[in-house]
Motif scaffolding. Structure first.
Motif, PDB file in Angstrom:
ATOM      1  N   LEU A   2     -41.088 -21.573  56.751  1.00  0.00           N
ATOM      2  CA  LEU A   2     -40.386 -22.537  55.928  1.00  0.00           C
ATOM      3  C   LEU A   2     -41.496 -23.252  55.483  1.00  0.00           C
ATOM      4  CD1 LEU A   2     -37.812 -23.840  55.249  1.00  0.00           C
ATOM      5  CD2 LEU A   2     -37.893 -25.443  57.403  1.00  0.00           C
ATOM      6  N   THR A   7     -39.398 -28.413  51.284  1.00  0.00           N
ATOM      7  CA  THR A   7     -38.289 -28.438  51.808  1.00  0.00           C
ATOM      8  C   THR A   7     -37.483 -29.968  52.167  1.00  0.00           C
ATOM      9  OG1 THR A   7     -38.682 -26.635  52.953  1.00  0.00           O
ATOM     10  CG2 THR A   7     -36.958 -27.483  53.816  1.00  0.00           C
ATOM     11  N   SER A  29     -38.919 -31.749  58.062  1.00  0.00           N
ATOM     12  CA  SER A  29     -38.759 -31.940  56.750  1.00  0.00           C
ATOM     13  C   SER A  29     -38.211 -33.388  56.123  1.00  0.00           C
ATOM     14  CB  SER A  29     -37.721 -30.881  55.969  1.00  0.00           C
ATOM     15  OG  SER A  29     -38.077 -29.569  56.318  1.00  0.00           O
TER      16      SER A  29
END
Length: 409
Positions: A2, A7, A29
């Protein structure tokens, strides 16, 4: 993996604070209050579809403000409207069904730009915009009607779901909206997404332009589905008798899968439909397949489906082609031709079927592996023409090709 820098997380109002904090600690995030767009489209669409999509109208308006209207000829305006302005909403219309009000307001901007002389000038609109949207052969200018073009693009998405059921979006929609049904039998469902609601709204356009090609008959219902090669509805008109209302076509096929049960067919159906069914060729072991029969209709923009490909049959009505010679009688004429691409070792085949008045009835294009000689290639094109005539139920047909030797033999 990720990428935390790219994000962001949007929580619904039902998510409690403890869950939010835990997700934030694990993901690290950015938390955002509003999520505007993803890949240029609105990620969250509320109740007001107009407010969510009216940015399209603003883009058109801003584009018009940058043009010097007084220095443009009618030809220049036509090119700008078709190539620039009408291209702006195309991407959104391929996913979402635009509100009728928004479509009319955007078309009003097009009309104002078309008729005005100066940037802020006014002029009488001598013709309605829908009249200008007719093809040039009918007195219009061929401008797109946004509502109809929107439906055509959404129907194209439905066609992709039909032909690519194993795609990611195909599997998601099937599991959520028509898990135990065929796409053509799917209902709107409860609490549908805006994307599915949009595609489902164009299913009637998709159904009108399709017909089943009989293979083993296991996927085609006898009543209620289009599988008869005849003009009109393409559905069985005989009343339900002997068989159940939900019976499938495979009940009319013999156990070896190569011939019809003639006695049963003549008992169940009226004489005309029985003869038509018995004339349909059965491909033993082949699965049922949906093919397109696209009727050229400006109002529904079926021209969006007019890109021929292997396995796609298009039935249309258009003007007589140049160089076409009228034949005697009331039968059809099938023109066929082929070309060889030596570099790629392939050949292209084309078939056009017209009636006695020169009106086009069907078109087919196909690619095949290259044959050894032009004569053999022309034979393959002639075979494709005969197969197409057989599928559509055209039995009295004149064949016309470039190889005189072939036709003589």
């Amino acid at each position: 993996m990720l990428n935390k820098q790219k994000t962001s997380i949007l929580f619904s109002s039902n998510t409690n604070n403890e869950v939010r904090e835990e997700i934030f600690r694990e993901a690290g995030s950015v938390i955002c209050d509003r999520y505007e767009e993803y890949l240029g489209l609105s990620a969250v669409v509320g109740r007001s579809k107009y407010n969510a999509l009216r940015s399209i109208k603003e883009k058109v308006w801003h584009k018009l403000q940058n043009w010097k209207n007084g220095f443009l000829s009618k030809e220049g305006k036509e090119v700008l409207i078709k190539a620039v302005l009408q291209a702006i909403p195309t991407y959104s219309m391929s996913v979402f069904q635009l509100p009728q009000r928004l479509c009319h307001e955007i078309e009003a901007l097009f009309a104002k730009f078309w008729w005005a002389h100066q940037k802020n000038g006014k002029r009488v609109h001598w013709w309605r915009w829908d009249r200008l949207g007719q093809c040039k052969g009918r007195g219009g200018l061929g401008f797109r009607m946004l509502e109809d073009f929107n439906k055509a693009l959404l129907a194209k998405q439905g066609w992709r779901l039909l032909k690519e059921p194993e795609s990611l979006v195909g599997r998601i929609f099937k599991d959520k909206y028509f898990k135990n049904l065929h796409l053509l039998e799917a209902s709107l469902g409860k609490s549908p997404s805006f994307v599915w609601r949009s595609i489902w709204s164009a299913m009637d356009v998709l159904k009108r332009g399709m017909i089943w090609r009989v293979g083993n008959g296991e996927d085609i219902k006898i009543w209620g589905q289009k599988w008869l090669p005849k003009p009109g509805s393409g559905c069985v008109q005989s009343q339900v008798s002997i068989l159940q209302n939900e019976a499938y076509v495979n009940e009319l096929i013999d156990t070896d899968g190569k011939r019809w049960k003639e006695e049963l067919v003549r008992l169940v159906f009226e004489e005309e439909e029985a003869n038509l069914i018995l004339s349909i060729p059965i491909r033993g072991g082949a699965v049922d397949k949906v093919i397109r029969i696209a009727t050229v209709n400006l109002e529904e923009y079926s021209l969006a489906f007019k890109k021929g490909s292997d396995g796609v049959v298009q039935r249309c009505t258009t003007r007589r082609g140049l160089g076409w010679r009228r034949h005697e009688g009331e039968s059809f004429k099938a023109n066929f031709d082929a070309a060889i691409n030596e570099a790629e070792q392939t050949m292209g085949l084309g078939v056009v079927i017209r009636d006695c008045n020169g009106e086009m009835m069907a078109v087919k294009c196909a690619n095949r592996k290259c044959r050894s000689s032009p004569f053999i290639t022309e034979c393959s094109a002639m075979w494709e023409a005969m197969e197409l005539c057989k599928e559509l139920g055209f039995w009295e047909v004149w064949l016309e090709g470039m190889q005189r030797k072939l036709l003589m033999q």
